[in-house]
Design an enzyme around this catalytic site. Structure first.
Site, mmCIF file in Angstrom:
data_model
loop_
_atom_site.group_PDB
_atom_site.id
_atom_site.type_symbol
_atom_site.label_atom_id
_atom_site.label_comp_id
_atom_site.label_asym_id
_atom_site.label_seq_id
_atom_site.Cartn_x
_atom_site.Cartn_y
_atom_site.Cartn_z
ATOM 1 N N TRP B 325 4.010 12.676 2.326
ATOM 2 C CA TRP B 325 2.999 12.159 3.266
ATOM 3 C C TRP B 325 2.787 10.661 3.041
ATOM 4 O O TRP B 325 2.566 9.902 3.982
ATOM 5 C CB TRP B 325 1.675 12.906 3.049
ATOM 6 C CG TRP B 325 0.548 12.403 3.914
ATOM 7 C CD1 TRP B 325 0.204 12.836 5.156
ATOM 8 C CD2 TRP B 325 -0.381 11.353 3.593
ATOM 9 N NE1 TRP B 325 -0.870 12.129 5.633
ATOM 10 C CE2 TRP B 325 -1.247 11.212 4.691
ATOM 11 C CE3 TRP B 325 -0.559 10.524 2.496
ATOM 12 C CZ2 TRP B 325 -2.277 10.285 4.722
ATOM 13 C CZ3 TRP B 325 -1.576 9.594 2.529
ATOM 14 C CH2 TRP B 325 -2.426 9.479 3.633
ATOM 15 N N HIS B 326 2.867 10.251 1.784
ATOM 16 C CA HIS B 326 2.627 8.840 1.479
ATOM 17 C C HIS B 326 3.729 7.940 1.999
ATOM 18 O O HIS B 326 3.498 6.766 2.276
ATOM 19 C CB HIS B 326 2.458 8.640 -0.033
ATOM 20 C CG HIS B 326 1.118 9.080 -0.513
ATOM 21 N ND1 HIS B 326 0.860 10.380 -0.857
ATOM 22 C CD2 HIS B 326 -0.043 8.405 -0.678
ATOM 23 C CE1 HIS B 326 -0.410 10.483 -1.220
ATOM 24 N NE2 HIS B 326 -0.981 9.302 -1.110
ATOM 25 N N GLY B 327 4.924 8.440 2.093
ATOM 26 C CA GLY B 327 5.983 7.588 2.609
ATOM 27 C C GLY B 327 7.324 8.270 2.565
ATOM 28 O O GLY B 327 7.534 9.228 1.815
#
Lengths: 314, 473
Positions: B325-327
């Site tokens: 989700w963060h990247g």
């Protein structure tokens, strides 16, 4: 609710007014202290460059210039008192303001202005942060900041505290020890002692976008050169060695050379000097020569300008 | 326009004044103004993505509306799936398309197959991961009948696009936050004062601590090869502090801005570096995201009401997805999976006692704290450095190349001054000590603290510094 809103508004106003009073007081205090720490430390060096330097030869530029031109060597060669007012992180517009302010006060015989040849390009960073304390009080600084920076930045400069953002402690420390300052024996030159690098420097290609020339910077450059010519000041625009391959399209350099020619100013680009490209041991990093490199470079540079400055030599 | 800019400093008071004067006591006017303000705020960033934002908001709204009109479970399920697929699809396209295409190319290349597929130049719409998750929570909650679908499209749009939280959260959940938009908000002096305090403390954390440390951290990480292990270890600790000050500072400013307009946003941080276990850390760090994953992924997978191996798998899935989700990068995946694995190991060591570790001062607790901080600190290296090769270089140097510390007096001096202030503030809160400055009963102390805080930010904040770290997610 109306009462609560009013009470909140008053509370905010009290805080803001108090901050404004403190802001005014700190501004006044800093303005009073700055002249007293002239030439002491980085902050004092900028003040000195604007208002106190008075030598016939002045060297201006960024950290490259501060580390690359050994003042005593220049002084000995030209037979004229010299000062290197260059400062780390101070690029084109900063130095144009410094030189203009110097020319307001007196006419040096020679100004050596170290500029990266791409400095006129729009994409080049051109920080003003070291001139913030002079916004509003120095005409050149005020105009340049308003021309180059977005309104959000110079609007903030209406705060006196913001003008001295992150340097208040430095000014105070220097102010405390001002009486023990005995002048800078190196006259602004900042040697980088040769050191063993963790990783040996590798010659790599430097890529830059210098295709579009900034109109405001070109105008400012022309104005500085025109003023120098008018006042009979000899000027040299130069760029010293880097340990990088620079093959990018450089419209800024072409324009710089063109303008220099127009105003009879000597333009020397030494960035790709083959001797320095073959001697990584003369560099501290890709952009900065160490003191051994500076000695060699100053010598080479003085030979290059020999004829141009013969008329001002003592 | 971000929270630390002059534009926002002008924008927020204008919205505040219009909101509490012209729109006073009128829910529709208040929601209308919030929607317009939010669209201006988001459009200021990049107006081209306004359509995407509205698509997400409207698609989830109408999905909720349709679900509300039918009792047929199958139909409700398909509507809900449709909304999820559409919005996850948009998120996937903008955030992960290139990552997966490149991963496939790399995977085929391992077997000698040269795939001639090009990636696309896709610009990531800011805040997409945050507002998509807020919108999805509404669809899922309506499907699960946890909330009634709303008929008030204006209130819903104001909720999804709410400018204080749209760029980087806290991720609002419809169940708790949306009902606030159904009634007219009334001004409260105490709430407004609390809001200003939150904004001031958040600004101090961001501008005086995070952005100050960033100067040192960015300098070192920009030239990893030239720095020794001691400097790299020190830098990793500074980054650990920087990311906390950056994101918690942002969250406080968001919560404060929301409060000023009478909207309560969820808490996002509870002093995470006081955690004594990694599990405890995740109860305190980015709480709005952690609880989202808990409620919409972990629980549906079975949570801990299943066999031990299945629970371990659930934990790993949740944290790996959280990393992703963060990247779109392997380093984020590893970061997430590493945290998941640490929590699994902790559970093996502590068992059920993990929830009840005492708060007393003891050698055991100090050791726990050191271990947790070390784990979290090393994991952040994966988070900060996008190239796996560089990560390996850093670890190798940390353990094999000690040396003299790279010293930047100004950044460290001013950074540690700000750190001391933040630490004392957090320590007082953590230990619930009866020391109050901004909330002192003495009006003089209260005002002097607020004034000094503003002066301190003006004098020592990095006011032309970088954006918030979490904006990239």
């Amino acid at each position: 609710m109306k009462k609560g809103l009013l009470r909140f508004g008053v509370a905010v106003l009290v805080v803001l007014c108090s901050v404004a009073v403190i802001d005014f007081a700190i501004g006044k205090m800093m303005d009073w202290m700055l002249p007293q720490i002239s030439n002491q430390g980085e902050t004092g060096k900028t003040y000195f460059s604007l208002y106190d330097v008075n030598t016939p030869v002045v060297i201006a530029g960024s950290s490259r210039s501060a580390h690359h031109y050994e003042t005593q060597q220049v002084e000995d060669s030209l037979g004229l008192p010299t000062y290197n007012v260059s400062r780390d992180g101070c690029f084109f517009s900063h130095n144009s303001c410094v030189i203009n302010t110097i020319m307001d006060r007196y006419s040096p015989k020679l100004i050596i202005w170290e500029n990266r040849t791409e400095y006129l390009a729009e994409s080049e960073s051109d920080p003003f942060v070291n001139l913030y304390p002079y916004y509003g009080s120095n005409e050149w600084v005020t105009t340049a900041i308003e021309e180059e920076l977005p309104w959000t930045e110079y609007a903030r400069l209406n705060s006196n505290i913001y003008k001295f953002n992150s340097i208040i402690h430095r000014v105070l420390t220097r102010f405390r020890s001002r009486n023990s300052f005995e002048g800078d024996p190196l006259k602004g030159y900042e040697p980088l002692a040769p050191r063993k690098l963790v990783k040996k420097l590798e010659l790599t290609e430097e890529l830059k976008d210098a295709t579009k020339v900034s109109e405001t910077r070109e105008k400012r450059f022309r104005a500085v050169l025109a003023r120098a010519k008018e006042k009979g000041i000899k000027m040299i625009i130069t760029d010293s060695p880097s340990y990088t391959i620079r093959r990018f399209e450089n419209a800024s350099k072409a324009r710089m050379a063109e303008i220099c020619k127009e105003y009879d100013v000597l333009f020397i680009d030494n960035t790709q000097d083959p001797y320095f490209l073959e001697h990584p041991e003369l560099f501290d990093d890709r952009s900065h020569l160490n003191s051994d490199g500076a000695k060699k470079y100053t010598e080479m540079f003085l030979n290059q300008i020999h004829d141009y400055v013969s008329s001002i030599k003592k | 326009m971000t929270f630390q800019t002059l534009e926002y400093l002008i924008f927020l008071p204008i919205v505040f004044l219009l909101y509490w004067t012209l729109c006073r006591g009128n829910k529709t006017l208040q929601n209308g103004l919030l929607l317009i303000a939010s669209l201006v705020f988001y459009g200021w960033w990049d107006w081209r993505f306004l359509g995407l934002l509205l698509l997400t908001a409207l698609s989830t709204f109408y999905a909720g509306d349709l679900m509300g009109k039918t009792e047929d479970p199958k139909r409700r399920k398909w509507i809900s799936i449709g909304a999820i697929v559409l919005n996850i699809g948009i998120l996937f396209y903008f955030k992960y398309f290139n990552f997966f295409v490149q991963s496939f190319i790399d995977a085929f290349a391992l077997f000698g197959a040269d795939m001639n597929v090009s990636t696309l130049k896709i610009l990531l719409p800011v805040g997409i991961s945050f507002y998509t998750f807020s919108a999805l929570s509404y669809s899922i909650d309506v499907y699960q009948k946890k909330i009634e679908p709303t008929k008030d499209v204006l209130a819903y749009l104001a909720y999804i696009t709410f400018f204080p939280s749209i760029l980087s959260g806290p991720i609002s959940r419809a169940q708790k936050t949306l009902p606030q938009y159904f009634v007219a908000r009334t001004f409260s002096y105490d709430v407004a004062v609390a809001a200003v305090k939150a904004i001031l403390i958040g600004a101090m954390m961001k501008l005086c601590l995070a952005d100050r440390l960033a100067i040192y951290v960015n300098t070192v990480y920009a030239n990893i090869a030239q720095h020794n292990g001691t400097t790299l270890l020190f830098t990793s600790i500074l980054y650990t502090l920087q990311i906390y000050a950056d994101f918690a500072g942002y969250s406080l400013m968001a919560i404060g801005s929301g409060k000023l307009l009478g909207i309560e946003l969820p808490t996002n941080f509870i002093r995470p570096y006081f955690a004594k276990t990694v599990t405890d850390f995740w109860r305190r760090w980015h709480i709005s995201l952690t609880t989202w994953f808990r409620d919409y992924i972990y629980f549906p997978l079975g949570g801990n009401r299943c066999s031990k191996p299945r629970w371990m798998l659930n934990q790993m899935i949740v944290f790996t997805v959280s990393g992703l989700w963060h990247g779109a990068a392997y380093t984020f995946l590893i970061w997430g999976a590493f945290h998941g694995a640490c929590m699994v190991v902790e559970r093996q060591i502590y068992g059920d006692k993990i929830k009840n570790i005492s708060d007393n001062f003891s050698i055991a607790n100090v050791l726990r704290w050191i271990i947790t901080f070390t784990i979290v600190n090393f994991a952040w290296i994966f988070f900060r450095v996008s190239d796996l090769g560089d990560v390996m270089t850093i670890f190798k140097k940390i353990f094999t190349e000690p040396g003299e510390l790279f010293f930047d007096l100004d950044s460290l001096l001013l950074g540690f001054l700000a750190l001391a202030i933040v630490f004392i503030y957090d320590f007082i809160k953590e230990k619930q000590l009866n020391i109050h400055l901004l909330s002192s009963k003495n009006i003089v102390v209260r005002y002097i603290t607020a004034i000094l805080l503003v002066v301190y930010i003006l004098a020592f904040g990095v006011l032309n510094g970088a954006s918030f770290i979490y904006f990239q997610f």
